[in-house]
Design a protein around this motif. Structure first.
Motif, mmCIF file in Angstrom:
data_model
loop_
_atom_site.group_PDB
_atom_site.id
_atom_site.type_symbol
_atom_site.label_atom_id
_atom_site.label_comp_id
_atom_site.label_asym_id
_atom_site.label_seq_id
_atom_site.Cartn_x
_atom_site.Cartn_y
_atom_site.Cartn_z
ATOM 1 N N ARG A 175 0.847 -1.184 0.000
ATOM 2 C CA ARG A 175 0.000 0.000 0.000
ATOM 3 C C ARG A 175 0.880 1.230 0.000
ATOM 4 O O ARG A 175 1.871 1.316 0.728
ATOM 5 N N ARG A 195 -11.236 1.993 -0.843
ATOM 6 C CA ARG A 195 -11.235 2.530 -2.196
ATOM 7 C C ARG A 195 -10.512 3.864 -2.339
ATOM 8 O O ARG A 195 -10.368 4.374 -3.452
ATOM 9 N N ARG A 227 0.794 0.604 -10.552
ATOM 10 C CA ARG A 227 -0.202 0.834 -9.507
ATOM 11 C C ARG A 227 -1.322 -0.179 -9.664
ATOM 12 O O ARG A 227 -1.651 -0.607 -10.768
ATOM 13 N N ARG A 228 -1.927 -0.532 -8.539
ATOM 14 C CA ARG A 228 -3.055 -1.428 -8.582
ATOM 15 C C ARG A 228 -4.104 -0.914 -7.615
ATOM 16 O O ARG A 228 -3.781 -0.368 -6.556
ATOM 17 N N GLU A 229 -5.339 -1.096 -7.958
ATOM 18 C CA GLU A 229 -6.412 -0.603 -7.093
ATOM 19 C C GLU A 229 -6.490 -1.381 -5.797
ATOM 20 O O GLU A 229 -6.140 -2.555 -5.746
ATOM 21 N N CYS A 230 -7.005 -0.723 -4.790
ATOM 22 C CA CYS A 230 -7.190 -1.372 -3.504
ATOM 23 C C CYS A 230 -8.693 -1.484 -3.258
ATOM 24 O O CYS A 230 -9.389 -0.482 -3.174
ATOM 25 N N SER A 287 -4.304 2.769 -2.730
ATOM 26 C CA SER A 287 -3.834 2.050 -3.905
ATOM 27 C C SER A 287 -2.546 1.299 -3.589
ATOM 28 O O SER A 287 -1.812 1.657 -2.683
ATOM 29 N N SER A 322 3.834 10.004 -3.993
ATOM 30 C CA SER A 322 2.899 9.976 -5.113
ATOM 31 C C SER A 322 3.584 10.396 -6.413
ATOM 32 O O SER A 322 3.474 9.731 -7.443
#
Lengths: 153, 153
Positions: free
Chosen positions: B59, B96, B89-92, B99, B75
């Motif tokens: 994260r 929400r 990057r991958r969504e969390c 990331s 960032s």
DNA sequence: CCGAGATGGTTGACACATCATCTTTGTCGA
DNA sequence: TCGACAAAGATGATGTGTCAACCATCTCGG
């Protein structure tokens, strides 16, 4: 170079601690200086270098050598400091390529105002926790590493 | 605070040496890494942090804590690294807002290529000049200063 | 004296850090 | 459940560092 390039556990740990100390120390001192005196650590270094010489006036080139700064860095930083009135540029008649930097009244006042607090902070977070012998040992360690880094950084 | 805020000669000298060592060490290592592997020291730190976790996925928030970086710094740096293909990057889905950052094949290859040379350089300029006892003492010194700096940097 | 190269300094493009601010989403107590 | 507040992350403005290219001047051998 034939042996493994890796660091052993103790070295690893010490290395990380070293990096960590530096990052935090720098951040702390820099933030404090900015907040209380409106100077960056780099401003401070320049002003100290200028107060080190009798008449507060140095050739750019010499200042660069003293601070170990790249010439473009020096040039740009001095432009900003001059805009704030902390230093002034003066022509160099001996060598018409060159130029002098001199401390202004304002610059002198700024460094005089900032120095005691800065020194006190360095003592507080750094030296007050160490024994005299530790300070000496640290001095030796730094000298050794500096030597290994060579005259050119 | 009632006593003089100034540093004595030995402290003064040690302090300047410390600053000097750091500036040069950082410059040297950083330049070398950039030249031989095309990575900045910050890229390196991020990649190391990502290889520290089993699946190479963390994260953002945790990465920030680990590196002690401001969130905007993290960032922006990750945006640049992602553009170069070193991370993704991958969504969390749990949270929400959040990331994940994950190591790519390229990122893994880059850190694997860079690590040995980096470690060797650190040994060469830093540890090879110091005795085991000096390394331990330095470790203690760093620990002491870290403590004085407090948990917040 | 002249022309090649070194030196002093500036500038532009870009990488990077910080600060303040914004959006979205989560949390928690009334 | 709803509304205030906190947290995660992105973004724009600005200050700073690096690299490469540049201009002006100096130096020195031929």
């Amino acid at each position: 170079m034939t042996a493994s390039p890796w660091l052993d556990d103790e070295q690893q740990q010490t290395w990380r601690a070293w990096l960590d100390v530096n990052a935090r120390l720098f951040a702390r001192i820099s933030r404090e200086l900015q907040a209380t005196d409106g100077l960056s650590l780099q401003d401070y270094d320049v002003l100290v270098a200028l107060t080190d010489v009798p008449d507060g006036s140095v050739r750019m080139r010499d200042l660069g050598v003293k601070l170990q700064w790249e010439k473009s860095r020096l040039s740009k930083h001095l432009t900003r400091m001059a805009a704030r009135g902390l230093v002034a540029r003066r022509e160099c008649y001996d060598d018409r390529r060159g130029s002098f930097v001199e401390l202004t009244e304002e610059g002198l006042a700024a460094i005089r105002a900032a120095a005691p607090g800065h020194a006190a902070l360095v003592r507080e977070v750094f030296f007050d926790g160490l024994s005299g012998e530790q300070v000496r040992e640290l001095g030796r360690i730094c000298a050794t590493v500096l030597e290994r880094l060579g005259d050119e950084g």
